[in-house]
Write a protein that holds these residues in place. Structure first.
Motif, short mmCIF file in Angstrom:
data_model
loop_
_atom_site.label_atom_id
_atom_site.label_comp_id
_atom_site.label_asym_id
_atom_site.label_seq_id
_atom_site.Cartn_x
_atom_site.Cartn_y
_atom_site.Cartn_z
N HIS A 208 7.91 -22.54 -7.25
CA HIS A 208 6.79 -21.68 -6.85
C HIS A 208 6.46 -20.82 -8.06
O HIS A 208 7.36 -20.48 -8.84
CB HIS A 208 7.22 -20.82 -5.66
CG HIS A 208 6.10 -20.19 -4.90
ND1 HIS A 208 5.14 -20.91 -4.23
CD2 HIS A 208 5.80 -18.87 -4.68
CE1 HIS A 208 4.31 -20.08 -3.62
NE2 HIS A 208 4.68 -18.84 -3.87
N VAL A 209 5.19 -20.48 -8.24
CA VAL A 209 4.80 -19.72 -9.43
C VAL A 209 3.89 -18.56 -9.03
O VAL A 209 2.93 -18.74 -8.27
CB VAL A 209 4.07 -20.62 -10.45
CG1 VAL A 209 3.56 -19.79 -11.62
CG2 VAL A 209 5.00 -21.72 -10.95
N HIS A 210 4.22 -17.37 -9.53
CA HIS A 210 3.34 -16.21 -9.47
C HIS A 210 2.83 -15.97 -10.89
O HIS A 210 3.62 -15.70 -11.80
CB HIS A 210 4.09 -14.96 -9.00
CG HIS A 210 4.38 -14.95 -7.54
ND1 HIS A 210 5.16 -13.96 -6.96
CD2 HIS A 210 4.00 -15.76 -6.53
CE1 HIS A 210 5.25 -14.19 -5.66
NE2 HIS A 210 4.55 -15.27 -5.37
N LEU A 211 1.52 -16.07 -11.07
CA LEU A 211 0.94 -15.88 -12.40
C LEU A 211 0.47 -14.44 -12.58
O LEU A 211 -0.35 -13.95 -11.82
CB LEU A 211 -0.24 -16.83 -12.60
CG LEU A 211 0.09 -18.31 -12.78
CD1 LEU A 211 -1.20 -19.10 -12.95
CD2 LEU A 211 1.02 -18.54 -13.97
N LYS A 212 1.02 -13.80 -13.59
CA LYS A 212 0.61 -12.46 -14.01
C LYS A 212 0.50 -12.47 -15.52
O LYS A 212 1.27 -13.16 -16.20
CB LYS A 212 1.66 -11.41 -13.65
CG LYS A 212 1.91 -11.14 -12.19
CD LYS A 212 3.03 -10.10 -12.07
CE LYS A 212 3.25 -9.61 -10.66
NZ LYS A 212 3.86 -10.67 -9.82
#
Length: 298
Positions: A208-212
């Protein structure tokens, strides 16, 4: 193309579980702006933001053209005398177990765990001893197994101000458990982890990826203790993609090249002091993120 795998998160609209975090926007406006921006799905946000029932949640999201993705679950994992499974079961009840069981593997919902310390906020954390580490690692595997029974994928989110933040702590999770990770590019960088290096080194553990994007100067101030994490968020440590110092395009390219087929969640944590003007504030920042992703070569 990753367009159909780009999702939103209420925290990008300032909606957060931390007491006193800032102005909390209403679900109706947040979801309407997500849908208008063309996001494919959303994480659920904190307890109380969406209806508690899985069917009601799914219907509300569908009305805005959004798919339910799962969500963030801050859970105490390191206390040997505290069993986190009852709390996790309650969280999973709102995920829609039957829907997730029937979904294809890439479409199953995700339980995004954060190993919190049990106090409010993310500005300080206690030290973790050997017994605490043993409990944390064992609980990660227990929760992953429990979630899998419901067709839900559990991941651990290394997160500033939790028990898994720094590089050595992330590695201890990789070595001591089977749980995959949520690659949150911003929290990893602030915690002293190179998100690009981690994605390239262990792509099989990224689910899973959270892009910031991140202002590296403010991130360094947090690392050095010159500013509290919450104050850094208020000052804008998280930037729209392409507006900070992380090679987001390189990370996406690395993951796609390794066969990653999961979600990219746009998650620029923000603190609001008032209701933004129509089309401004969070919506404008998320639009900038989408424009940046659209410019990454397929």
């Amino acid at each position: 193309m990753i367009k159909d795998r780009v999702a939103g998160a209420p925290i990008s609209w300032g909606v957060c579980e931390v007491p006193g975090w800032g102005h909390q926007m209403a679900p109706a406006r947040v979801l309407a702006e997500m849908g208008a921006l063309g996001l494919a799905a959303t994480e659920f946000g904190p307890d109380g933001f969406l209806p508690a029932g899985a069917a009601e949640r799914a219907d509300l999201l569908a009305a805005h053209g959004l798919r339910p993705l799962g969500g963030f679950a801050p859970v105490v994992l390191h206390d040997p005398g505290r069993d986190p499974l009852p709390e996790v079961r309650r969280t999973l009840a709102g995920f829609g177990v039957e829907r997730s069981k029937a979904a294809a593997p890439a479409d199953r919902m995700t339980l995004v765990l954060a190993a919190v310390h049990g106090l409010d906020g993310y500005d300080e954390r206690p030290a973790l001893d050997a017994a605490g580490w043993a409990a944390l690692l064992a609980n990660l595997d227990r929760i992953a197994a429990l979630a899998a029974e419901s067709g839900v994928r559990a991941v651990l989110h290394p997160h500033v101000g939790t028990m898994v933040e720094r590089s050595d702590e992330v590695q201890r999770v990789l070595d001591g458990s089977r749980v995959p990770l949520c690659l949150d590019t911003g929290h990893l960088l602030i915690g002293g982890v190179d998100p690009g290096e981690l994605a390239a080194r262990v792509p099989d553990r990224i689910a899973h990826v959270h892009l910031k994007d991140v202002d590296a100067g403010l991130a360094g101030d947090v690392q050095a203790g010159r500013i509290a994490y919450t104050d850094a968020v208020r000052k804008g440590v998280y930037r729209p993609l392409g507006g900070g110092d992380i090679d987001i395009a390189g990370i996406v390219g690395s993951l796609e090249g390794a066969g990653y087929d999961g979600w990219y969640v746009l998650e620029q944590d923000t603190i609001l002091d008032r209701e933004p003007e129509d089309g401004a504030g969070p919506a404008a920042d998320v639009r900038a993120c989408l424009d940046f992703l659209a410019g990454i070569p397929a």
